[in-house]
Scaffold this motif. Structure first.
Motif, short mmCIF file in Angstrom:
data_model
loop_
_atom_site.label_atom_id
_atom_site.label_comp_id
_atom_site.label_asym_id
_atom_site.label_seq_id
_atom_site.Cartn_x
_atom_site.Cartn_y
_atom_site.Cartn_z
N ALA A 1 0.87 -1.19 0.00
CA ALA A 1 0.00 0.00 0.00
C ALA A 1 0.90 1.23 0.00
O ALA A 1 1.55 1.51 -1.00
N ASP B 1 5.64 0.70 6.04
CA ASP B 1 6.14 -0.42 6.85
C ASP B 1 6.90 -1.40 5.97
O ASP B 1 7.98 -1.85 6.33
N GLY C 1 -5.26 0.40 5.92
CA GLY C 1 -5.06 -1.02 5.61
C GLY C 1 -3.66 -1.49 5.98
O GLY C 1 -3.47 -2.61 6.46
N ASN D 1 -1.79 -0.21 8.36
CA ASN D 1 -1.75 -0.27 9.82
C ASN D 1 -2.34 -1.60 10.30
O ASN D 1 -1.79 -2.24 11.21
N ALA E 1 1.56 -0.97 18.62
CA ALA E 1 1.75 0.48 18.63
C ALA E 1 1.05 1.15 17.45
O ALA E 1 1.15 2.35 17.28
N PHE F 1 -7.38 -9.97 1.80
CA PHE F 1 -6.91 -8.61 2.05
C PHE F 1 -8.01 -7.79 2.72
O PHE F 1 -9.19 -8.17 2.67
C1 FAD Z 1 9.07 7.13 9.85
C2 FAD Z 1 7.88 6.29 10.16
C3 FAD Z 1 7.05 6.68 11.18
C4 FAD Z 1 5.94 5.91 11.50
N1 FAD Z 1 5.16 6.33 12.52
C5 FAD Z 1 4.06 5.62 12.82
C6 FAD Z 1 3.20 6.03 13.87
O1 FAD Z 1 3.45 7.04 14.52
N2 FAD Z 1 2.12 5.29 14.15
C7 FAD Z 1 1.82 4.16 13.44
O2 FAD Z 1 0.81 3.56 13.72
N3 FAD Z 1 2.62 3.74 12.45
C8 FAD Z 1 3.72 4.43 12.13
N4 FAD Z 1 4.54 4.00 11.13
C9 FAD Z 1 4.22 2.74 10.47
C10 FAD Z 1 3.37 2.84 9.21
O3 FAD Z 1 3.40 4.13 8.65
C11 FAD Z 1 1.92 2.50 9.49
O4 FAD Z 1 1.83 1.22 10.06
C12 FAD Z 1 1.07 2.55 8.20
O5 FAD Z 1 -0.26 2.42 8.56
C13 FAD Z 1 1.42 1.47 7.20
O6 FAD Z 1 0.63 1.69 6.05
P1 FAD Z 1 1.19 1.51 4.57
O7 FAD Z 1 0.08 1.84 3.68
O8 FAD Z 1 2.42 2.28 4.38
O9 FAD Z 1 1.50 -0.04 4.61
P2 FAD Z 1 2.55 -0.92 3.79
O10 FAD Z 1 3.90 -0.68 4.29
O11 FAD Z 1 2.30 -0.78 2.34
O12 FAD Z 1 2.06 -2.34 4.27
C14 FAD Z 1 2.20 -2.76 5.61
C15 FAD Z 1 1.75 -4.20 5.75
O13 FAD Z 1 0.37 -4.27 5.56
C16 FAD Z 1 0.04 -5.11 4.48
N5 FAD Z 1 -1.10 -4.50 3.80
C17 FAD Z 1 -1.16 -3.27 3.23
N6 FAD Z 1 -2.41 -3.06 2.78
C18 FAD Z 1 -3.12 -4.14 3.08
C19 FAD Z 1 -4.50 -4.52 2.86
N7 FAD Z 1 -5.35 -3.71 2.24
N8 FAD Z 1 -4.91 -5.73 3.30
C20 FAD Z 1 -4.06 -6.55 3.95
N9 FAD Z 1 -2.77 -6.26 4.18
C21 FAD Z 1 -2.30 -5.05 3.74
C22 FAD Z 1 1.29 -5.18 3.64
O14 FAD Z 1 1.37 -6.38 2.91
C23 FAD Z 1 2.36 -5.12 4.71
O15 FAD Z 1 2.54 -6.36 5.30
C24 FAD Z 1 5.65 4.75 10.78
C25 FAD Z 1 6.49 4.36 9.73
C26 FAD Z 1 7.59 5.11 9.43
C27 FAD Z 1 8.47 4.69 8.30
#
Ligand code: FAD
Lengths: 282, 759
Positions: free
Chosen positions: A26, A30, A108, A110, A117, A161
């Motif tokens: 997404a 992460d 999604g 998250n 966390a 998903f």
């Molecule tokens: C600098 C930094 C700071 C951050 N700070 C925070 C914070 O303060 N609080 C916090 O909660 N998080 C934080 N995060 C973590 C991250 O941003 C969150 O968890 C975010 O929600 C991940 O979303 P994404 O779309 O980037 O996921 P991705 O990285 O694209 O995916 C994460 C995981 O979810 C799976 N996935 C994605 N979409 C779906 C879907 N629709 N169905 C099933 N599985 C799916 C992927 O396969 C992967 O395993 C931070 C990350 C970074 C790099």
């Protein structure tokens, strides 16, 4: 490495079914950390960026529920209509990372990562959100409490998903608070979401970063509802808020790690509970 | 040629103006080439294999698995080092690679390096190298080293240096005595531009050219040459774009490894660390434990100081002996006192190696003495300002090393000017919750918050000490109407390139100044550290420009028939004071060739004797900080509201750059006060990432209200003092003192963690 870019949900279902080992991408906030920092080597990727349906959100005509697509980024939850309808989610979204992370990171993702966390998760737990999941066998709705099963573990089956998350629009007060060692862009050491439904006289509180999963403090909730009225116009005694905090803290199950200590987390979660409850009455 | 004149009548870009930086626009726009952007044809990537153990004997290293991987060009281990097997700034006690039979002494110590066609191949190659260790119990407590109960972990022993200061009448007792035991955690320099070097061997394999992000090109070259067994002149070091340093680039990290790989492979090799590796690759700020006892008379005048300081230097020496000396010689802070007993230790453990970081030993000492000053104020019953003014050091005072303070010393003025800066408005109930402790986490209401005010004042030595001649060299060429300045001074972000242009514009009366490549094809400039480059390299550039100017004047006097003794630069003209005849500098230089190289040396200093007596430092600078801090006592969360500061800068050469140094230094000192710490447990770093090593964000940064105290320093070639280090030194105790005042706890340790405040 093959990368699939499905254009709609049906294509996504197909391609994921045909490539069950594929990883969903997404916002990548992460997943790319996993790849770059922890040497994770996916064999196939499915990008969700172009699946328009996942990036949409809608409100039921009765104005009782809101459904948010898995691909909606935090930046979109921080302000505007979603923030007005689910203010606790907006507050949680604002605490996530930096503007860049909030622009890319999604609800999604998250849920996919399912870290204790994860900042949206206590909100989903406190609101009894329903996770709408689609897979080869069709779709199913899972309560958040059943969705998250452990530290970074959810109950998604092969090729399933998250499509969207639906939650009630509550008449009352709701808020999210998060403790971290700096004032922005920090992983929470303890967080809590409190929802007070002043129509129903109901309260729920969910705790983040103080256990392997998000914890609903059911005992404290029940005690509070028995002890004091939560309906609109009711008053709160300071001693009740304090006792509520103490009881919430008893239900937490924190650990010591390099970010903090179990003692501090237990203490902080009690303070947050007490303050959120007090805020809900002011 | 006309020149631009500002409304104040001053030319743009000369000394005293906010001249813009030659590297500014490209850095903002992302076009600046940092060393990690370097590229060469046919280049290989390098990577380093590191020990996972803090202390272990290396029994065997099998690199055959790496060679079996397609794309791997070469592997180097200790067996491939042709010259000296060790390196180091003061003593060469750190192995290039841990050899079979020897021990690794910290977690992250290099064992081998590989060069391959792709970073990914490198990672696979590292994983394929088999190292057999006999794991040993690490020595992690400095006190065990002092007591002599720890295992000897290095042939040089476990003590880097032990030094006492015994000064004046040590039998004197104060009617008022305050004491405390303080602790300072391990801070990281956390520069943004990670370590990187590109080595290009010459075709005959006789020498090489290297592009390195470093603080001191010539010192690097010496150490590389020794390890490679090459004459220094066979190595040309060029400064790769540097993204911050703060001391972390004073020691060798990947330089020798990159050079070895390139020479063995016969191809260009680049190594670039990632963030995690950077935590293992460079030295950190020494964690320290300091006991201090102040004796004062009934009015609060300090009559004697006793202290014991223990600095944990980690596995290798680096600059530990010098850091220790800085710590103990600054025990008294910026206060009058001649009587002292100080016992200082810098020891070797199996913790990560520590060395230079902005403030260099003085940060630790200052945290202790400023914590003490607050206790003393309370014991005497006077304000923090009064106790400091009462004791403020002045020029001419004799210090505990016997050295006479002969720098401009406006300590009282720094304190008074800081005190005069208006306080911030009180916290209002309607405050944006994101601006109070807890920030975006919305953990508190204004009613949960208590506000504290704290002070910190510091003294910092400038330049290298104890007999070291850290001179600087610069060259000024005037040829075909073009002025070119060359030096080997590392531009690490502080703005020396800008300053060099300002000096040349001012001295020579030109607008355009070309900067030659920063490399080793001119004499050493010493290190960009110890707040020394404005003074030292600034002095060298000024001297080279003056030498060139003298020749130019000779030429002009003859050619334009002016009186040699009466000519001077007036704006962008050369003018004869007697006849008022003028010629523009651009005309005067259009046909001449001048080439002058000058060195600038500071006055010599001395070693300390066994009682810690000696004129060991060159010069000093002072600063006062007043911190206003909001604290959530129940959650232990903090927001620094305002830092007021008045800094002794000698003379402001570039107001904007000076502000930048001060604001940045304050942020770094704030980091140490409340969040920045490398957490080491059993010899292992637990938080080697910016996820868990927290740096202040904009929401943590305070409003900074600053005053420059401009009393020109006669000893300094430009009248200016170094301003890089002071901002980060006393701001840490100022913040700690404010938190202490708000919550009424002793809080003897920084960083102050939330649970220190509320549990
Ligand atoms: C600098 C930094 C700071 C951050 N700070 C925070 C914070 O303060 N609080 C916090 O909660 N998080 C934080 N995060 C973590 C991250 O941003 C969150 O968890 C975010 O929600 C991940 O979303 P994404 O779309 O980037 O996921 P991705 O990285 O694209 O995916 C994460 C995981 O979810 C799976 N996935 C994605 N979409 C779906 C879907 N629709 N169905 C099933 N599985 C799916 C992927 O396969 C992967 O395993 C931070 C990350 C970074 C790099």
């Amino acid at each position: 490495m093959p990368v699939f870019i499905p254009r709609n949900v049906d294509e996504l279902v197909d391609v994921f079914q045909n490539h069950p080992s594929a990883k969903l991408l997404a916002g990548g906030t992460d997943f790319m950390v996993e790849v770059n920092l922890h040497g994770r080597k996916p064999d196939t990727m499915i990008s969700l960026r172009k699946v328009k349906e996942l990036t949409e959100w809608s409100v039921r005509t009765s104005q009782t529920r809101i459904t948010i697509g898995a691909g909606v980024p935090f930046a979109e939850m921080e302000f505007g209509e979603i923030a007005r309808l689910v203010p606790a989610l907006a507050q949680a979204a604002r605490t996530v990372g930096s503007p860049q992370i909030r622009a890319a990171g999604t609800l999604g993702g998250n849920l996919g990562t399912c870290s204790p966390a994860g900042d949206s998760l206590p909100v989903l737990a406190a609101l009894n959100a329903t996770i709408h999941v689609i897979g080869p066998e069709g779709s199913r709705d899972i309560d958040f409490v059943d969705f998250m099963v452990g530290v970074k573990k959810n109950c998604l089956q092969t090729s399933e998903f998250v499509h969207s998350v639906s939650m009630p629009i509550v008449d009352g007060w709701q808020g999210y608070a998060k403790v971290g060692t700096r004032n922005a862009m920090v992983i929470s050491t303890a967080s809590a979401c409190l929802v007070r439904d002043s129509d129903e006289g109901f309260v729920s509180i969910a705790l983040g970063s103080v256990g392997p999963t998000i914890i609903r403090a059911h005992n404290a909730e029940a005690w509070l509802m028995k002890t004091t009225s939560l309906r609109a116009g009711a008053q709160l005694e300071a001693s009740v808020a304090q006792e509520f905090g103490r009881r919430v803290s008893l239900e937490s199950r924190p650990i010591d790690d390099h970010r903090s200590t179990a003692d501090y987390r237990r203490h902080a979660i009690g303070v947050l509970a007490q303050r959120l409850l007090t805020r809900s009455f002011s | 040629m006309t020149s631009t004149i500002s409304s104040t009548g001053q030319r743009h870009g000369t000394l005293g103006t906010s001249a813009s930086r030659p590297d500014g626009v490209t850095k903002v726009q992302g076009g600046f080439a940092f060393s990690s952007d370097m590229w060469a044809d046919n280049m290989l990537w390098g990577a380093t294999l590191r020990s996972p153990h803090p202390y272990a004997r290396v029994l065997a290293i099998d690199v055959s698995g790496a060679y079996a991987i397609d794309g791997v060009a070469t592997v180097v281990t200790a067996a491939d080092v042709p010259g000296k097997l060790t390196y180091g700034l003061i003593v060469q006690d750190q192995p290039v690679f841990a050899a079979i039979g020897d021990t690794v002494r910290y977690s992250g110590e290099p064992i081998a390096a590989v060069a391959a066609d792709h970073p990914e191949t490198c990672q696979r190659a590292l994983a394929a190298i088999k190292v057999t260790y006999e794991v040993l119990t690490p020595v992690t407590d400095p006190e065990d080293c002092i007591a002599g109960t720890a295992a000897m972990i290095h042939p040089d022993g476990n003590i880097f240096r032990h030094q006492r200061i015994i000064s004046g009448d040590t039998s004197i007792e104060g009617v008022i005595q305050v004491e405390g035991e303080y602790e300072i955690g391990m801070q990281d320099q956390a520069f943004l531009g990670l370590e990187s070097a590109l080595a290009i061997p010459d075709s005959g394999g006789q020498g090489l050219e290297m592009y390195v992000a470093t603080q001191w090109l010539h010192e690097d070259r010496k150490q590389i040459a020794d390890c490679l067994n090459l004459p220094e002149e066979k190595i040309r070091l060029v400064l790769g774009g540097v993204g911050g340093a703060f001391g972390a680039r004073e020691d060798i990290s990947l330089q020798v490894h990159t050079a070895l790989l390139a020479m063995k492979a016969g191809r260009p090799v680049r190594i670039s660390y990632g963030r995690e590796e950077s935590f293992y690759g460079h030295v950190h700020r020494h964690p320290a434990k300091i006991w201090m006892k102040h004796h004062a008379d009934a009015n609060g005048k300090i009559v004697k100081i006793e202290s014991r300081m223990v600095f944990d230097g980690g596995a290798y020496c680096s600059t530990s002996p010098a850091v220790l000396i800085n710590g103990i010689t600054h025990t008294q802070g910026p206060y009058k006192c001649e009587n002292a007993i100080v016992d200082g230790w810098a020891v070797r453990t199996n913790n990560p190696p520590c060395g230079a970081m902005r403030g260099f030993g003085v940060v630790q000492a200052c945290f202790a003495h400023e914590s003490q000053m607050e206790k003393l104020a309370t014991a005497v019953g006077v304000s923090p300002v009064e106790i400091r003014l009462l004791n403020a050091m002045e020029t001419g005072d004799r210090m505990i090393t016997g050295q006479i303070m002969d720098s401009v010393a406006p300590v009282a003025q720094c304190i008074r000017e800081t005190d005069a800066i208006p306080m911030p408005v009180p916290l209002e109930n309607s405050a944006d919750l994101r601006t109070i402790p807890g920030g975006t986490g919305l953990t508190a209401q204004p009613s949960n918050i208590r506000r504290g005010v704290g002070w910190g004042v510091s003294i910092k030595n400038l330049m290298y000490s104890e007999g070291f001649d850290d001179f600087s060299t610069a060259r000024c060429r005037i040829s075909n109407g073009v002025v070119t300045i060359k030096f080997a001074t590392s531009e690490v972000g502080q703005g020396f390139t800008m300053l060099a242009q300002q000096i040349a514009r001012t001295v020579l009366g030109v607008d355009e100044v070309i900067l030659d490549t920063i490399d080793t094809q001119v004499g050493s400039a010493g290190s960009t550290s110890a707040s020394r480059q404005t003074w030292m390299s600034g002095g060298a550039v000024q001297a080279a420009c003056h030498a060139a100017l003298a020749q130019l004047f000779d030429h002009v006097a003859t050619k334009f028939e002016m009186t040699r003794s009466e000519i001077e630069i007036d704006g962008t003209d050369i003018m004869d004071r007697l006849t008022q005849r003028r010629v523009s500098v651009s005309d005067a230089i259009s046909e001449i060739d001048i080439d002058c190289t000058e060195e600038y040396h500071h006055p010599p200093t001395e070693d300390l004797d066994k009682n810690g007596q000696g004129n060991c430092h060159v010069a000093y600078a002072f600063v006062a900080h007043r911190a206003v801090v909001d604290v959530d006592p129940e959650l232990g969360l903090i927001k620094v509201v305002q830092i007021a500061t008045a800094q002794d800068v000698g003379r402001v050469l570039n107001p904007l750059a000076a502000m930048g140094q001060i604001e940045g230094g304050i942020a770094q000192g704030l980091g140490l006060a409340v969040m920045e710490e490398i957490i080491v447990k059993d010899g292992k770093v637990r938080n080697p990432s910016f996820t868990d090593y927290l740096l202040p964000t904009f929401l943590d940064a305070p409003a900074v209200e600053m005053v420059f105290i401009e009393e020109h320093e006669p000893k300094s070639p430009l009248g200016a003092k170094g301003i890089g280090e002071p901002p980060c030194i006393s701001v840490t105790p100022a913040i700690a003192n404010a938190i202490r005042q708000a919550v009424g706890r002793e809080l003897p340790r920084v960083p102050i963690r939330p649970y220190d405040i509320c549990l």
